[in-house]
Design an enzyme around this catalytic site. Structure first.
Site, PDB file in Angstrom:
ATOM      1  N   PHE A 113       0.829  -1.210   0.111  1.00  0.00           N
ATOM      2  CA  PHE A 113       0.043  -0.012  -0.195  1.00  0.00           C
ATOM      3  C   PHE A 113       0.815   0.892   0.044  1.00  0.00           C
ATOM      4  CE2 PHE A 113      -2.624  -3.380   2.020  1.00  0.00           C
ATOM      5  CZ  PHE A 113      -3.627  -3.296   1.129  1.00  0.00           C
ATOM      6  N   PHE A 153       2.797   1.417   4.073  1.00  0.00           N
ATOM      7  CA  PHE A 153       2.983   0.216   4.593  1.00  0.00           C
ATOM      8  C   PHE A 153       2.790  -0.975   3.696  1.00  0.00           C
ATOM      9  CE2 PHE A 153      -1.684   0.528   5.494  1.00  0.00           C
ATOM     10  CZ  PHE A 153      -2.022  -0.696   5.236  1.00  0.00           C
ATOM     11  N   GLU A 211       1.278  -5.242   3.839  1.00  0.00           N
ATOM     12  CA  GLU A 211       0.701  -6.530   4.802  1.00  0.00           C
ATOM     13  C   GLU A 211       1.143  -7.519   4.357  1.00  0.00           C
ATOM     14  OE1 GLU A 211      -3.770  -8.358   5.956  1.00  0.00           O
ATOM     15  OE2 GLU A 211      -3.437  -7.085   3.921  1.00  0.00           O
ATOM     16  N   ILE A 212       1.874  -8.207   5.085  1.00  0.00           N
ATOM     17  CA  ILE A 212       2.220  -9.569   5.012  1.00  0.00           C
ATOM     18  C   ILE A 212       1.114 -10.675   5.262  1.00  0.00           C
ATOM     19  CG2 ILE A 212       3.661 -11.576   5.791  1.00  0.00           C
ATOM     20  CD1 ILE A 212       5.776  -9.326   6.172  1.00  0.00           C
ATOM     21  N   VAL A 213       0.817 -11.414   4.140  1.00  0.00           N
ATOM     22  CA  VAL A 213      -0.467 -12.118   4.184  1.00  0.00           C
ATOM     23  C   VAL A 213      -0.432 -13.655   4.514  1.00  0.00           C
ATOM     24  CG1 VAL A 213      -2.599 -13.089   2.926  1.00  0.00           C
ATOM     25  CG2 VAL A 213      -1.682 -10.806   2.395  1.00  0.00           C
ATOM     26  N   CYS A 255       3.238 -16.543   4.880  1.00  0.00           N
ATOM     27  CA  CYS A 255       4.652 -17.044   4.984  1.00  0.00           C
ATOM     28  C   CYS A 255       4.970 -18.385   5.536  1.00  0.00           C
ATOM     29  CB  CYS A 255       5.246 -15.791   5.922  1.00  0.00           C
ATOM     30  SG  CYS A 255       7.208 -15.952   6.362  1.00  0.00           S
ATOM     31  N   ALA A 256       5.459 -18.898   4.654  1.00  0.00           N
ATOM     32  CA  ALA A 256       5.755 -20.452   4.766  1.00  0.00           C
ATOM     33  C   ALA A 256       6.940 -21.200   4.267  1.00  0.00           C
ATOM     34  CB  ALA A 256       4.772 -21.301   4.641  1.00  0.00           C
ATOM     35  N   GLN A 282      12.846 -26.690   6.459  1.00  0.00           N
ATOM     36  CA  GLN A 282      12.884 -25.653   7.476  1.00  0.00           C
ATOM     37  C   GLN A 282      14.336 -25.773   8.476  1.00  0.00           C
ATOM     38  OE1 GLN A 282       8.951 -26.247   9.680  1.00  0.00           O
ATOM     39  NE2 GLN A 282       8.093 -25.468   7.856  1.00  0.00           N
ATOM     40  N   LEU A 307       3.058  -4.738   8.272  1.00  0.00           N
ATOM     41  CA  LEU A 307       2.031  -5.222   9.255  1.00  0.00           C
ATOM     42  C   LEU A 307       1.549  -6.548   8.831  1.00  0.00           C
ATOM     43  CD1 LEU A 307      -0.196  -1.926   9.367  1.00  0.00           C
ATOM     44  CD2 LEU A 307       1.397  -2.718  10.930  1.00  0.00           C
ATOM     45  N   GLY A 325       6.461 -16.141  17.437  1.00  0.00           N
ATOM     46  CA  GLY A 325       7.906 -16.241  17.718  1.00  0.00           C
ATOM     47  C   GLY A 325       8.679 -16.037  16.608  1.00  0.00           C
ATOM     48  N   ILE A 331      -6.606  -3.333   5.832  1.00  0.00           N
ATOM     49  CA  ILE A 331      -6.311  -4.834   6.025  1.00  0.00           C
ATOM     50  C   ILE A 331      -7.480  -5.266   6.685  1.00  0.00           C
ATOM     51  CG2 ILE A 331      -3.845  -4.318   5.817  1.00  0.00           C
ATOM     52  CD1 ILE A 331      -3.713  -4.521   8.736  1.00  0.00           C
ATOM     53  N   TYR A 376      -8.094 -10.672  11.767  1.00  0.00           N
ATOM     54  CA  TYR A 376      -8.196 -11.989  11.928  1.00  0.00           C
ATOM     55  C   TYR A 376      -8.653 -12.116  13.218  1.00  0.00           C
ATOM     56  CZ  TYR A 376      -6.470 -12.168   7.038  1.00  0.00           C
ATOM     57  OH  TYR A 376      -6.174 -11.846   5.945  1.00  0.00           O
TER      58      TYR A 376
END
Length: 685
Positions: free
Chosen positions: A539, A544, A546-548, A550-551, A557, A582, A591, A613, A616
């Site tokens: 945006f 800012f 927005e992080i939707v 993450c994996a 891993q 955000l 974490g 945004i 949730y």
């Protein structure tokens, strides 16, 4: 003086000398102690080479008449144009083998040739006014011709015999024409490939180990020297042997390189009238790839066999560090994207000296493997929230967007003119401390070096990116352009990763956002497939992102990929002047985001993000403010250096505090009181 040449087209199918595909005699122990590992006894460069050198020295000291006799054997008769004799033949040849009790008489110039009956003088008339130096050069060629003649008859491999015979004829022609040997034909002239093996190893040492302190870096340089020395005296397997071992390899290309090696590197070791080149200086990655696997295995096996012969100080170097050095080099040799084989590798490091395997290596440039797949024009368009019409987002690959900020870019002239603050450490002291940092093992916090068992969280991922094992690409869907097949495949892969790793998130919802043109995803690619990513929406008008999602896929891993992903995302946003993240993090992700610098203290005004945004349920809103002066992908390296500097400064301060000062003597002189700060050793806080 004429230059003798010979067509080498037929030689391109040449083979190699005996005892091929193996290290030359002398072994790893010889290489470890600094001496070159010379050829084996049965190879052309063995004791025969020493015998030839002795014969040359003996012949150079012989009387001129004896020299003329020797050269006459290889000189064409010049008495008559019709005489076809191409060498004087002694009418009274010495016994074979020669007898030690019979001293050979010096032949007279009037002695007739057994073949054409013309005198020896008629065969050597062109040598009357030749200098002693030139005559000695021609005599050296004569002895090389005789040695090659022996090699031709003893060699069993047909390809190798052909190369020896070609060189025999070339040198024979040089004597007749009093020229210098020039190998001509399809073999071309050295160097045959750029960068050379030596330059590639040079670049490898810079690329992987430039961050090490000088002591450990010198260890790596010693290993590199040893490796290059072994290649220069390595005996390659013949094309026929290689065909049996690896029938699917490019045998024709190997033959050409192998013949070049024989003509320019191997045979000149014992025939010094031929120009000699070091294998590591004229050959490049192609030849190294063809020999590296076999060479590595045999070198390590030989090192284990000779461990008792190794000097004590070299044993750890050879048995512990050398195998790891070879393993890391092997990755760069066979990796299709390794930067050490780029011809402009050295150009980008103007402060760096050539290793020549003698100089100390300076830090390499930061790897530039990330490319962002979004048009900058899309970032200039205002967004009006989730319900706004679809924005025009491009998904064309744009490599220019992948370039990281230059080190000096965020700093202005005003920065260098800032007024000094009380307590600032003088830059001279910093430079002095930097030059004395030699003990990384005692550093405060995590350490990353070649011999260390500890490293920063993202160090492994950063090294893999440099080696080309992993790549980062920002991709997105587009409604205005024809879909790019590769990008679409990556988007499907990202949708699968998010669906598997976020099982509580509806698959349809994930698919809709990943393929939404207003969203982009930073994809982590390994071996051509997606193993992780961060989906986000920018945006720009609100300042800012927005992080939707993450994996990282489960089997990849705990390798630092998540941290390195986030660092690349931060670099990308700094480049586009968006300095706030955000995200709504669930209980399992809090974490991770805390480790990446996120907190519950949101810096973005609420009015900026409310309505843009979604909320949730059961998730925590977290934010991260970016510092445009920080190169995030190299942040842990910078922190490590800062810790080293601070540690050294503390040590210096402690050394001053421990200093014992003499007692005060001023009271003996009648002084009743003195200021506390004037007492030596007292530090006021």
């Amino acid at each position: 003086m004429a230059e003798a040449g010979g067509g080498a087209a037929a030689v391109a199918a040449g083979g190699g000398g005996p005892q091929q595909g193996s290290p030359a005699a002398g072994g790893v122990a010889a290489a470890a102690t600094g001496g070159p590992a010379r050829s084996a006894a049965e190879s052309p460069g063995g004791p025969g080479s020493a015998r030839t050198a002795g014969k040359k020295a003996q012949l150079r000291a012989a009387p001129r008449a004896k020299k003329l006799e020797k050269l006459g054997v290889y000189s064409a008769c010049k008495a008559e144009e019709s005489c076809k004799c191409n060498g004087w033949k002694n009418p009274n040849p010495p016994p074979t083998p020669p007898r030690a009790d019979l001293q050979q008489a010096v032949v007279s110039l009037t002695e007739p040739c057994r073949s054409c009956s013309h005198t020896l003088a008629a065969h050597v008339s062109h040598l009357e006014n030749v200098s002693e130096e030139e005559m000695n050069r021609l005599l050296g060629i004569v002895l090389d011709v005789e040695y090659l003649f022996t090699c031709v008859h003893k060699e069993e491999d047909a390809d190798t015999k052909q190369v020896y015979f070609y060189l025999f004829k070339l040198l024979r022609k040089c004597i007749l024409q009093m020229g210098k040997p020039v190998i001509e034909g399809s073999l071309e002239s050295p160097p045959f490939e750029k960068p050379s093996i030596e330059q590639g190893v040079n670049n490898f040492v810079q690329y992987k180990f430039s961050h090490l302190p000088s002591k450990e870096r010198q260890t790596i340089v010693e290993l590199a020297k040893m490796f290059l020395n072994r290649i220069n005296y390595w005996h390659l397997e013949t094309p026929s042997q290689r065909r049996l071992r690896s029938p699917n390899d490019d045998i024709a290309g190997y033959k050409v390189n192998y013949t070049r090696w024989l003509c320019y590197c191997n045979v000149p070791q014992f025939c010094d009238s031929l120009p000699r080149y070091e294998t590591t200086q004229v050959f490049g990655r192609t030849l190294l790839r063809s020999v590296f696997t076999v060479m590595r295995r045999q070198l390590l096996e030989q090192a284990r066999q000779e461990k008792d012969k190794l000097p004590q100080e070299k044993r750890t170097l050879i048995l512990t560090h050398f195998p790891k050095f070879l393993s890391m080099l092997e990755e760069e040799v066979y990796s299709p994207n390794s930067p050490i084989w780029d011809q402009d590798f050295m150009v980008s490091t103007s402060r760096t000296g050539q290793l020549g395997i003698q100089t100390v290596i300076n830090p390499p440039p930061v790897a530039r493997s990330v490319s962002y797949c979004a048009s900058p024009s899309s970032l200039e368009q205002p967004n009006s929230g989730n319900m706004s019409p679809a924005c025009k987002v491009s998904s064309v690959l744009d490599s220019n967007l992948g370039e990281k900020r230059k080190n000096n870019e965020p700093y202005s002239l005003e920065d260098s003119k800032r007024p000094r603050v009380v307590g600032d450490i003088p830059i001279e002291l910093i430079n002095e401390v930097m030059s004395t940092i030699t003990d990384p093992a005692a550093m405060l916090g995590p350490e990353t070096n070649f011999l260390s068992a500890h490293s920063a969280r993202d160090e492994a991922a950063r090294l893999e990116e440099r080696r080309g094992v992993i790549e980062f690409h920002v991709v997105g869907n587009s409604l205005n352009q024809k879909p790019n097949k590769k990008i679409m495949m990556w988007l499907v892969g990202l949708q699968n990763v998010f669906s598997h790793q976020l099982p509580r998130m509806p698959k349809e919802y994930i698919t809709r956002l990943v393929f939404d043109p207003k969203h982009k995803t930073l994809a982590l690619i390994k071996d051509g497939r997606v193993i992780g990513g961060i989906c986000f929406r920018m945006f720009p008008s609100q300042g800012f992102t927005e992080i939707v999602f993450c994996a990282v896929t489960s089997n990849e891993q705990v390798k630092g990929y998540g941290t390195h992903l986030m660092n690349h995302l931060k670099e990308y946003h700094i480049k586009h002047n968006i300095l706030n993240f955000l995200t709504y993090a669930d209980e399992y992700a809090i974490g991770y985001f805390k480790k990446q610098g996120f907190s519950k203290d949101i810096k973005v005004p609420k009015a900026k993000y409310v309505g843009y945004i979604k909320d949730y349920e059961g998730a925590t809103l977290m934010g991260c403010e970016l510092n445009p002066r920080i190169p995030y992908t190299e942040f842990s390296v910078i922190i490590k250096k800062q810790k080293e500097i601070i540690k050294k400064l503390i040590e210096r301060k402690q050394a001053q505090i421990r200093k014992v000062y003499p007692g005060l003597s001023c009271f003996k002189d009648g002084v009743r009181q003195i200021p506390i700060e004037s007492i030596p050793g007292i530090i006021l806080m």
